[in-house]
Design an enzyme around this catalytic site. Structure first.
Site, short mmCIF file in Angstrom:
data_model
loop_
_atom_site.label_atom_id
_atom_site.label_comp_id
_atom_site.label_asym_id
_atom_site.label_seq_id
_atom_site.Cartn_x
_atom_site.Cartn_y
_atom_site.Cartn_z
N HIS A 1 39.83 33.95 47.50
CA HIS A 1 40.58 35.09 46.73
C HIS A 1 42.00 35.31 47.33
O HIS A 1 42.65 36.30 47.06
CB HIS A 1 39.73 36.48 46.95
CG HIS A 1 38.54 36.70 46.36
ND1 HIS A 1 37.45 35.91 46.71
CD2 HIS A 1 38.37 37.32 45.29
CE1 HIS A 1 36.32 36.20 45.98
NE2 HIS A 1 37.05 37.24 44.96
N GLY B 1 33.78 40.51 40.04
CA GLY B 1 34.60 41.92 39.61
C GLY B 1 34.14 42.88 40.54
O GLY B 1 34.81 43.02 41.49
N SER C 1 32.36 35.65 44.03
CA SER C 1 32.87 37.04 44.45
C SER C 1 31.67 37.91 44.20
O SER C 1 30.46 38.07 44.77
CB SER C 1 34.02 37.36 43.61
OG SER C 1 34.58 38.61 44.05
N GLU D 1 31.01 35.10 52.42
CA GLU D 1 32.12 34.38 52.33
C GLU D 1 32.21 33.25 53.13
O GLU D 1 31.63 32.98 54.41
CB GLU D 1 33.31 35.56 52.89
CG GLU D 1 34.46 34.89 53.54
CD GLU D 1 35.32 34.45 52.02
OE1 GLU D 1 36.11 33.71 52.05
OE2 GLU D 1 35.14 35.04 50.81
#
Length: 544
Positions: free
Chosen positions: A200, A375, A424, A482
Site C-alpha cells: 500500500h 476497501g 487488502s 501483511e
C-alpha cells in the site's frame, strides 16, 4: 477556556501602546464533561467547522441530496442557524474572520462572513489569468524529502520496519540531479518506499501534461474475422437485470444477433484488415449509423442507429460473473449459489447484496473473491455468511412455506475462491472466513497487503504517496497477513493453457468441494409441524 490575568481591553495603555490581549487557556482535563448541545442545530451529517466573525461560526453539512456541501452560519448569541450557501466544495476564513473564500462548483468567490447570505455564490473571482511559475526540479527535491518524512512520521510503526532511514535518504537523494521528468521521480520515490517492504505504499498522480482522448466508441461486442469481414461472435447485454447497463447493440427492437456481420460504420464500408475501432474514434456517447448483415457481404445490409459507449468494463464484468454463475449452476445441477465480490467497498457490498440474497433457495454457495481490490474490513459480509439457522416462523399465506430465523440467509456449506490478485480487504475477507470456520479456501495464496491507508497528506504538485497507517495483528498479539497473505486449504492454479481453453480450474474445484461438503453438511429445511394442541380445562372435563 479560562482567561488569564492580563488586561482584556484594546484601549491604549501606558505610553500609548495597545495592551496585549488576555491569554486564553484551554483546560483539556474533563473537557468532555463541559460539552453542551447547540440548540436549533438539528442532527445531520456535519463535516467540519469554519471560523466566523465574533459570536458566529460556520458549519459544513453533507446534505442527503444534491451536489456539494451546505454551509450554515450559526449565531452563538441567537442560537439560530441560517443556510448561508449551498453547493460548496470548499470554504476557508480570512485571518480576521470577516471574509470567506468559497468554491462553488469550479467558481471561486470572496463573501462577507457577517453579511446576508450571498446570492448565486457571491461575486466570482476571475482566475483565468492566474499564472504560477513552477520549477519541477525544485519540486522533485522537496517531494522526495516529503515522502521520506511521511514514511518516517506516518508509518504504522516507529521503526520503519528496521530500515536505516537516514542512510536511505543519503542513498536516494544522490539521484535527484538525474531526475528530468515526473515519471523518473515516481520511479525514484517507489525505490525509496521499497526499502520499507510494506504494501500500500502507493505512488501516483502528480503534475503530468494533459492528453486528449480520441473518445473511441465501443459497441459492446466481440468481433472475429470471417471471410474477410467482421462477424459478431458475442453481444454483451448487461444481463438484462442491471439498471442503466445495456449493451449498445442489445436494445430491444434492434434485431442484431450473434453471428451477424458488422459491415459499415457511419457511411464507410468495413472489412478486414481495416481496424473497426479506427472508424469508431470520436463516437463515444454520440448516435451513429452502423450497417449489419446476416452474411459476409455489403449487399442486403440494413442500417441501424446506435450509441457507442466509452467503456465496456461493466458489460464484460457482468458477463464474466453471470457466465460463472451459469457454470456453477450447471456443474452443481442447481444446488449451489455463485457470488463474486470485486472488492470490499461499496461495489463489493452491492454485488454481495444483489447476488447472495437472490439465491437463498440454494443448498450451498461458492463465494468468489478472486481479484478482490479491498476497501473496508468486510465484517458485514462475513457476519452474514456465518449466520446459523435458529428456527422458523410458519406462514399462512401463499405456498405456506415457513420463514427462516434469521429471515435472510443461505444455510448450507460455503467455499471461498481466492487468488494472488486479492489483497487488502481481499486478504482480510478470507482470513475472517477461515477464522470463523465458515468453510475451506480454494485457489492460490492472496496478495498479502493488509495495512490501512488514511490521512497521508498530498504532495506539493497534487500527487499521492502513501505511508500505511494501520497494521493488522491477530488475537494472539502477532502481526498477521501483511507480507504473508492467506494460504488456501486446497491449492489450485489457473494456468494459462487451461484458462485459454475456456476452463476455470479454481471454480471447478470449488464446486467439487462444495458438493462434497453437501453430503454431510447439507441443511434440510423443516416443514411446518402439525398444529399444536394447547387447550386445557381444569379437571380434564368436557365442554361444560
Amino acid at each position: 477556556g479560562a482567561a488569564g490575568s492580563g488586561s482584556g481591553g484594546a484601549s491604549p495603555g501606558a505610553g500609548g501602546q495597545a495592551s496585549r490581549p488576555s491569554e486564553v487557556v484551554v483546560e483539556l482535563q474533563g473537557i468532555q464533561r463541559r460539552i453542551v448541545p447547540a440548540p436549533n442545530l438539528p442532527a445531520r451529517n456535519y463535516q467540519r467547522l469554519v471560523e466566523g466573525p465574533e459570536g458566529r461560526i460556520f458549519v459544513l453539512e453533507t446534505p442527503p441530496r444534491g451536489q456539494g456541501l451546505t454551509l450554515h452560519r450559526y449565531s452563538l448569541e441567537d442560537r439560530e442557524a441560517v443556510e448561508f450557501l449551498t453547493g460548496v466544495v470548499s470554504a476557508s476564513a480570512s485571518h480576521d474572520r470577516k471574509k470567506l473564500l468559497v468554491r462553488v462548483g469550479s467558481n471561486w468567490s470572496v463573501v462577507d462572513a457577517g453579511g446576508a447570505p450571498p446570492r448565486d455564490g457571491g461575486k466570482r473571482l476571475n482566475t483565468g489569468d492566474l499564472r504560477m511559475l513552477v520549477d519541477p526540479r525544485a519540486e522533485y527535491t522537496q517531494m522526495l524529502r516529503e515522502g521520506w518524512r511521511f514514511m518516517r512520521d506516518f508509518l504504522y510503526v516507529d521503526n520503519v520496519h528496521g530500515a536505516p532511514w537516514d542512510e536511505v535518504w543519503r542513498w536516494y537523494s544522490a539521484w535527484l540531479p538525474d531526475i528530468n521528468h515526473r515519471s523518473d521521480f515516481n520511479y525514484l520515490l517507489d525505490m525509496l518506499s521499497g526499502e520499507v517492504a510494506v504494501g500500500h505504499s502507493y505512488v501516483s498522480g502528480g503534475d503530468y501534461p494533459s492528453l486528449g482522448s480520441p473518445r473511441t466508441g465501443l459497441l459492446g461486442v466481440d468481433l472475429e474475422e470471417v471471410e474477410g469481414f467482421y462477424r459478431i461472435r458475442r453481444i454483451y447485454t448487461g444481463e438484462s437485470w442491471n439498471p442503466d447497463l445495456v449493451g449498445p447493440l442489445a436494445h430491444p427492437g434492434m434485431g442484431v444477433k450473434e453471428g451477424d456481420f458488422l459491415v459499415g460504420i457511419e457511411g464507410r464500408d468495413l472489412r478486414a484488415p481495416t481496424n473497426p475501432y479506427m472508424l469508431l474514434e470520436g463516437t463515444a456517447g454520440r448516435t451513429i449509423r452502423v450497417r449489419i448483415n446476416d452474411r459476409p457481404a455489403f449487399e442486403g445490409a440494413r442500417e441501424i442507429f446506435v450509441q457507442p459507449v466509452a467503456s465496456e468494463s461493466q458489460l464484460r464484468t457482468w458477463a464474466w460473473v453471470m457466465d460463472n454463475q451459469r457454470k456453477v449452476d450447471e456443474l452443481s445441477n442447481g444446488k449451489l449459489a455463485y457470488v463474486w465480490l470485486p472488492n470490499t467497498g461499496q461495489g463489493g457490498y452491492q454485488y454481495f447484496n444483489r447476488l447472495y440474497f437472490a439465491q437463498q433457495d440454494r443448498q450451498g454457495a461458492v463465494i468468489d473473491e478472486r481479484d478482490n481490490g479491498g476497501g473496508s474490513a468486510a465484517d458485514y459480509i462475513v457476519e452474514v455468511l456465518n449466520r446459523r439457522l435458529t428456527g422458523y416462523f410458519n406462514s399462512r399465506a401463499a405456498d405456506r412455506r415457513p420463514f427462516t430465523q434469521p429471515m435472510a440467509g443461505l444455510w448450507g456449506p460455503k467455499v471461498m475462491i481466492i487468488n494472488e490478485r486479492a489483497g487488502s480487504g481481499g486478504d482480510l475477507l478470507p482470513y475472517l472466513f477461515r477464522f470463523h470456520g465458515i468453510g475451506p479456501l480454494v485457489g492460490t495464496r492472496t496478495w498479502g497487503g493488509l495495512v490501512g491507508t488514511w490521512d497521508t497528506p498530498p504532495l506539493v504538485d497534487g500527487g499521492r504517496f502513501v505511508a500505511p497507517r494501520g497494521g493488522f495483528f491477530d488475537v494472539e498479539g502477532r502481526w498477521a497477513v501483511e507480507g504473508e497473505g492467506v494460504a488456501p486449504d486446497i491449492e489450485v492454479r489457473n494456468d494459462p493453457k487451461e484458462v485459454a481453453a475456456g476452463r476455470d480450474p479454481q471454480l471447478e474445484a470449488a464446486v467439487a468441494e462444495a458438493l462434497r461438503l453437501l453430503e454431510t453438511r447439507r441443511v434440510e429445511l423443516k416443514p411446518e409441524p402439525p398444529a399444536p394442541v394447547r387447550w386445557r380445562r381444569p379437571g380434564g372435563g368436557g365442554g361444560r
